[in-house]
Design an enzyme around this catalytic site. Structure first.
Site, PDB file in Angstrom:
ATOM      1  N   SER A  22       0.701  -1.479   0.482  1.00 41.20           N
ATOM      2  CA  SER A  22      -0.074  -0.015   0.029  1.00 41.20           C
ATOM      3  C   SER A  22       1.179   1.505   0.037  1.00 41.20           C
ATOM      4  CB  SER A  22      -0.221   0.000   1.274  1.00 41.20           C
ATOM      5  OG  SER A  22       0.083   0.306   2.230  1.00 41.20           O
ATOM      6  N   LYS A  23       0.015   2.509   0.449  1.00 41.38           N
ATOM      7  CA  LYS A  23       1.134   4.325  -0.142  1.00 41.38           C
ATOM      8  C   LYS A  23       1.506   3.662   0.465  1.00 41.38           C
ATOM      9  CE  LYS A  23      -1.510   6.912  -3.398  1.00 41.38           C
ATOM     10  NZ  LYS A  23      -3.046   6.358  -3.560  1.00 41.38           N
ATOM     11  N   ARG A  24       1.674   3.118   1.930  1.00 47.62           N
ATOM     12  CA  ARG A  24       2.241   3.479   3.387  1.00 47.62           C
ATOM     13  C   ARG A  24       3.762   2.845   2.676  1.00 47.62           C
ATOM     14  NH1 ARG A  24       2.179  -0.083   6.634  1.00 47.62           N
ATOM     15  NH2 ARG A  24       0.311  -1.280   5.717  1.00 47.62           N
ATOM     16  N   HIS A  25       3.998   2.193   2.041  1.00 44.49           N
ATOM     17  CA  HIS A  25       5.209   1.063   2.504  1.00 44.49           C
ATOM     18  C   HIS A  25       5.822   2.533   0.398  1.00 44.49           C
ATOM     19  CE1 HIS A  25       2.832  -2.453   2.596  1.00 44.49           C
ATOM     20  NE2 HIS A  25       3.660  -2.886   3.538  1.00 44.49           N
TER      21      HIS A  25
END
Ligand code: GLU
Ligand code: ZN
Length: 491
Positions: free
Chosen positions: A254-257
């Site tokens: 996800s964008k967190r990564h």
């Protein structure tokens, strides 16, 4: 068997790197088998559809240089390849299911369905979802609803007992109790638009799709689809659900990564070669050692048997490393062209470029090529050449375990020592400076570090002796003057 596979995205968002991997697996499988790769646009969810997403789909695959044999833009035997243009087929076959007693009209209002959900939640009922109230309506009851002008949806009759199973090449047999399958999902909405399940099954059948390679999140739809194939009397395609794509922490990517849409990867400065190579290796391997594959290699070598069962880990660092490798394979002029937009965006060079800027670029590329992991790295490594040294603290000039006075001595030496460099070749300049340093009794590391900080304002830079020539005599001397004033203020 003539292999026919499809990529069937819904244009409801930007192309996700996971979707790109699904597309690549399908594409390479088709190519390796001498089969056909088809693009089908699944746009039945008109509320979430966006033109931008559709355009992004075309743009990203053009950038990757991946092409389909059949699709909305190139046509093909089974056109149209856009689901919203195929409504008549879905209506015909939904009607067929009704006629055969495999589906039925449901007149329930959204208020009733909402109430039902609330009751189920309140009573912690183990049965969730539709209560099949309209499954056995009499002709009279139906006529009554019709008279009221209620537009029905069509629901699939999911068997209440028994088991539905299908085989997956990777995962083996997948079995579900029919009682665990969503009770009678809607296959056609009241406006005559099919839902994903109906359109997907009908299209895969009529487009003669032989294998379905898609993300594992679609496994729960499998039994439902198999029930539909049976209801139509059709043979289902061969299933192969692909391993998930995870971040290094084991969570779904996800964008967190980091970046997740291909558009962002492009902006970050990845090359299509690196994306194709690395993304295909997330969940697939050729053998235990080989890592480098061109698109052409993969068109030959890809095979379903070597797809992993275990989730694939998406390692951004590894992708950057691949990207660096592919950057080094570019010629200097190719690379200059690739990094130019980043320099223009940063405001370092104009559009079009001036002769002077071209000159700098021409000298810059060979010395930074080894250091770029992303095309966008060009901005940080070349900033000083276009903008002068970054702001820095005087202390930065002092070599480790040395005093300000040592730095001052080095700067004083540099001011005269570097002068001949501007008329020398790179290798002569290198040899000359090394000799100069030892003649004067300085340590090479210290000397070059002071030069680096004075010119760039940073302790990291491209090879500094080469850089200094691009920087030019006047600017170099001016930068050394600034450095000298800074260091003298500490003494
Ligand atoms: N339209 C679905 C998606 O967006 C297709 C899933 C499938 O391949 O069956 O992924
Ligand atoms: Zn109903």
């Amino acid at each position: 068997m003539d292999v026919r596979v499809r990529y069937a995205p819904s244009p409801t968002g930007l192309q996700h790197i996971g979707g790109v991997r699904t597309a690549l697996f399908n594409y390479f499988f088709a190519k390796s088998q001498g089969g056909k790769f088809i693009l089908r646009v699944e746009d039945t969810d008109q509320e979430r559809y966006s033109d931008e997403s559709l355009q992004d789909l075309y743009d990203t695959f053009k950038w990757l240089d991946i092409h389909w044999d059949e699709g909305p833009d190139v046509g093909g035997e089974f056109a149209p390849y856009v689901q919203s243009e195929r409504q008549a087929i879905y209506q015909e076959y939904a009607q067929k299911l009704i006629d055969d007693g495999m589906a039925y009209y449901c007149y329930c209002s959204s208020e009733r369905l909402q109430q039902l959900r609330e009751q189920q939640v309140a009573s912690k009922s183990s049965t969730q979802g539709y209560d099949r109230a309209c499954r056995d309506l009499t002709a009279e009851q139906r006529a009554e609803y019709e008279k009221q002008g209620i537009l029905p949806v069509i629901r699939l009759k999911v068997p209440e007992k028994g088991v539905t199973a299908f085989d997956d090449i990777l995962l083996g047999t997948i079995k579900r109790q029919n009682s665990d399958i969503s009770p009678d999902p809607v296959i056609m909405k009241s406006d005559g638009m099919p839902t994903y399940h109906l359109a997907n099954v009908i299209d895969d059948h009529f487009m003669k799709i032989t294998h379905i390679l898609r993300a594992q999140e679609w496994i729960p739809s499998g039994p439902l689809h198999v029930i539909m194939y049976k209801a139509f009397g059709w043979e289902p395609p061969i299933y192969c659900h692909l391993p998930m794509v995870m971040g290094k922490d084991g969570q779904k990517l996800s964008k967190r990564h980091g970046s997740t849409s291909l558009r962002d990867f492009i902006k970050d400065g990845y090359l299509p070669e690196a994306i194709i190579n690395y993304v295909t290796m997330v969940g697939w391997s050729y053998d235990d050692s080989r890592e480098f594959f061109t698109k052409e290699d993969l068109e030959q070598l890809f095979s379903i048997e070597k797809i992993n069962k275990a989730p694939g880990v998406f390692d951004y660092k590894k992708l950057q490393w691949f990207n660096g490798q592919y950057i080094r394979q570019k010629s200097d002029s190719q690379l200059a062209e690739l990094v130019l937009p980043y320099l223009q965006d940063a405001g370092f060079v104009s559009n079009p470029t001036t002769d002077k800027q071209n000159q700098i670029l021409f000298q810059l590329i060979p010395i930074v090529k080894e250091r770029l992991r992303l095309l966008s790295d060009i901005v940080a490594v070349s900033e000083f050449l276009f903008k002068g040294p970054k702001e820095y603290e005087a202390e930065l000039l002092i070599p480790k375990k040395k005093q300000a006075s040592d730095a001052a001595a080095i700067i004083a030496s540099l001011k005269s020592s570097i002068l001949p460099i501007f008329d020398m070749s790179d290798s002569d300049a290198e040899a000359y400076i090394v000799e100069e340093i030892s003649n004067q009794g300085f340590k090479t590391g210290d000397y070059l570090m002071v030069l680096r900080v004075a010119l760039t304002g940073s302790t990291v830079s491209p090879p500094i002796v080469e850089s200094i020539k691009i920087f030019g005599k006047e600017k170099s001397l001016a930068a050394l003057d600034v450095a000298e004033n800074k260091i003298l203020s500490l003494i």
